[in-house]
Design an enzyme around this catalytic site. Structure first.
Site, PDB file in Angstrom:
ATOM      1  N   SER A  69     -25.974  49.735   8.276  1.00  0.00           N
ATOM      2  CA  SER A  69     -26.731  49.614   9.524  1.00  0.00           C
ATOM      3  C   SER A  69     -26.896  50.982  10.178  1.00  0.00           C
ATOM      4  CB  SER A  69     -26.006  48.681  10.501  1.00  0.00           C
ATOM      5  OG  SER A  69     -26.650  48.728  11.775  1.00  0.00           O
ATOM      6  N   TYR A 117     -18.177  45.816  14.922  1.00  0.00           N
ATOM      7  CA  TYR A 117     -19.291  45.773  13.959  1.00  0.00           C
ATOM      8  C   TYR A 117     -19.604  47.165  13.419  1.00  0.00           C
ATOM      9  CZ  TYR A 117     -23.981  45.136  12.015  1.00  0.00           C
ATOM     10  OH  TYR A 117     -25.064  45.136  11.177  1.00  0.00           O
TER      11      TYR A 117
HETATM   12  P1  NAP Z   1     -29.069  36.724   9.323  1.00  0.00           P
HETATM   13  O1  NAP Z   1     -30.489  36.501   9.623  1.00  0.00           O
HETATM   14  O2  NAP Z   1     -28.034  36.260  10.279  1.00  0.00           O
HETATM   15  O3  NAP Z   1     -28.738  36.136   7.876  1.00  0.00           O
HETATM   16  C1  NAP Z   1     -27.420  36.298   7.403  1.00  0.00           C
HETATM   17  C2  NAP Z   1     -27.324  35.856   5.970  1.00  0.00           C
HETATM   18  O4  NAP Z   1     -25.970  36.077   5.559  1.00  0.00           O
HETATM   19  C3  NAP Z   1     -27.614  34.376   5.805  1.00  0.00           C
HETATM   20  O5  NAP Z   1     -28.254  34.179   4.559  1.00  0.00           O
HETATM   21  C4  NAP Z   1     -26.209  33.762   5.795  1.00  0.00           C
HETATM   22  O6  NAP Z   1     -26.107  32.612   4.975  1.00  0.00           O
HETATM   23  C5  NAP Z   1     -25.420  34.854   5.114  1.00  0.00           C
HETATM   24  N1  NAP Z   1     -24.006  34.745   5.397  1.00  0.00           N
HETATM   25  C6  NAP Z   1     -23.380  34.680   6.616  1.00  0.00           C
HETATM   26  N2  NAP Z   1     -22.058  34.538   6.432  1.00  0.00           N
HETATM   27  C7  NAP Z   1     -21.851  34.496   5.085  1.00  0.00           C
HETATM   28  C8  NAP Z   1     -20.713  34.361   4.277  1.00  0.00           C
HETATM   29  N3  NAP Z   1     -19.490  34.227   4.801  1.00  0.00           N
HETATM   30  N4  NAP Z   1     -20.887  34.352   2.934  1.00  0.00           N
HETATM   31  C9  NAP Z   1     -22.117  34.473   2.373  1.00  0.00           C
HETATM   32  N5  NAP Z   1     -23.227  34.608   3.090  1.00  0.00           N
HETATM   33  C10 NAP Z   1     -23.091  34.622   4.435  1.00  0.00           C
HETATM   34  O7  NAP Z   1     -28.748  38.282   9.101  1.00  0.00           O
HETATM   35  P2  NAP Z   1     -29.706  39.555   8.941  1.00  0.00           P
HETATM   36  O8  NAP Z   1     -30.117  40.001  10.278  1.00  0.00           O
HETATM   37  O9  NAP Z   1     -30.709  39.296   7.894  1.00  0.00           O
HETATM   38  O10 NAP Z   1     -28.639  40.635   8.407  1.00  0.00           O
HETATM   39  C11 NAP Z   1     -28.358  40.776   7.029  1.00  0.00           C
HETATM   40  C12 NAP Z   1     -27.542  42.035   6.804  1.00  0.00           C
HETATM   41  O11 NAP Z   1     -28.232  43.155   7.340  1.00  0.00           O
HETATM   42  C13 NAP Z   1     -26.172  42.031   7.460  1.00  0.00           C
HETATM   43  O12 NAP Z   1     -25.249  42.704   6.620  1.00  0.00           O
HETATM   44  C14 NAP Z   1     -26.391  42.826   8.734  1.00  0.00           C
HETATM   45  O13 NAP Z   1     -25.209  43.419   9.207  1.00  0.00           O
HETATM   46  C15 NAP Z   1     -27.381  43.857   8.220  1.00  0.00           C
HETATM   47  N6  NAP Z   1     -28.210  44.454   9.276  1.00  0.00           N
HETATM   48  C16 NAP Z   1     -29.055  43.687  10.015  1.00  0.00           C
HETATM   49  C17 NAP Z   1     -29.843  44.286  10.982  1.00  0.00           C
HETATM   50  C18 NAP Z   1     -30.801  43.504  11.831  1.00  0.00           C
HETATM   51  O14 NAP Z   1     -31.264  44.048  12.859  1.00  0.00           O
HETATM   52  N7  NAP Z   1     -31.163  42.279  11.455  1.00  0.00           N
HETATM   53  C19 NAP Z   1     -29.745  45.665  11.207  1.00  0.00           C
HETATM   54  C20 NAP Z   1     -28.870  46.414  10.433  1.00  0.00           C
HETATM   55  C21 NAP Z   1     -28.116  45.800   9.472  1.00  0.00           C
HETATM   56  P3  NAP Z   1     -26.053  31.115   5.602  1.00  0.00           P
HETATM   57  O15 NAP Z   1     -27.210  31.026   6.540  1.00  0.00           O
HETATM   58  O16 NAP Z   1     -26.159  30.262   4.398  1.00  0.00           O
HETATM   59  O17 NAP Z   1     -24.751  30.974   6.318  1.00  0.00           O
END
Ligand code: NAP
Length: 249
Positions: free
Chosen positions: A143, A156
């Protein structure tokens, strides 16, 4: 025309929605067979698989809580059963819970570290076994918080700082085995997770629009092509890198 990832197999953790789902779709469009991991959203994962198959690609959905070693082992056993081996691991599964210092608890710490850091290490350990002698590509979703260190993100940001460090360490450790390890550090991206957390609509969105050189928050299709790049031979001389895909933030 041969697709860039034809004949390759990829595991994407947390691919039922958000950034992971977009990466799974793009890897499949580039020709990879994709294992779509999910924890609770079976329906979401099955929809991603159905979309890939409808476009002539190959994918399977596999359940597994990436913070649990037995589930991680199960995910890679299922990958071997379905596709025989592995070439690409995208460590995307992650959670973000912001809280001021006064509200930091053991639970807040362990829930994020167990998935974002321990889960990533356990998944990489299993993936390396399946890569075998031919090597592979590991892509860690980190991130931009590791650089901007926003208030209320101590736990985080610490998990993602650890991800950046692990990316450098494992690039050195695994390079001799032809395994490349890189990270993508997204800025704020509109996903189901950021929507539920109120981040992609509120003050943070306004701050990014005012501060980021490109003047907007990101979408999942701003991130997925970089994962295809890091998975493919286009990046074959690149390892240990953290790519900030954040509108210049
Ligand atoms: P999201 O929309 O909340 O989706 C999260 C995904 O992770 C879902 O598919 C969820 O699966 C899965 N997940 C959650 N807990 C899990 C577990 N214990 N085991 C396996 N899968 C799990 O998240 P996102 O925003 O796309 O973020 C994805 C990644 O990008 C994360 O690592 C986050 O830190 C990083 N990131 C995001 C952003 C942002 O602004 N969105 C920015 C920087 C970095 P289920 O729905 O099946 O539970």
């Amino acid at each position: 025309m041969t697709k860039k990832l034809e004949g390759k197999t990829a595991v994407v953790t947390g691919a039922s929605k958000g950034i992971g789902a977009a990466i799974a779709r793009d890897l499949a469009a580039a020709g990879a067979r994709v294992v779509v991991n999910y924890a609770s959203s079976k329906e979401g994962a099955e929809k991603v698989v159905a979309d890939i198959v409808a476009k002539g690609g190959k994918a399977v959905a596999v359940h597994g809580d990436m913070s649990k070693a037995a589930d991680v082992a199960h995910l890679f056993a299922e990958t071997k059963k379905s596709y025989g081996g592995l070439d690409i691991l995208v460590n995307n599964a992650g959670i973000y819970k912001f809280a001021p210092l006064e509200e930091v608890t053991e639970e807040l710490f362990h829930s994020q570290f167990n998935l974002n850091v321990l889960g990533l290490l356990m998944a990489t350990k299993e993936a390396v076994k399946l890569f075998g002698d031919k090597g592979g590509s590991v892509i860690n979703i980190s991130s931009t918080v590791t650089r901007i260190t926003p208030p209320h993100s101590s736990v985080y940001s610490a998990t993602k700082g650890a991800v950046d460090a692990i990316t450098g360490v494992l690039a050195k450790e695994l390079g001799p085995r032809k395994i490349r390890v890189n990270a993508i550090n997204p800025g704020l991206i509109a996903t189901e997770g950021t929507h539920v957390g109120g981040m992609s609509e509120g003050d943070m969105k306004g701050w990014i629009e005012a501060t980021a050189p490109l003047g907007r928050i990101g979408q999942v299709d701003d991130i997925a092509p970089t994962a295809v790049y890091l998975a493919s031979d286009d990046s074959k001389y690149m390892t240990g890198q953290t790519l900030f895909v954040s509108g210049g933030l």
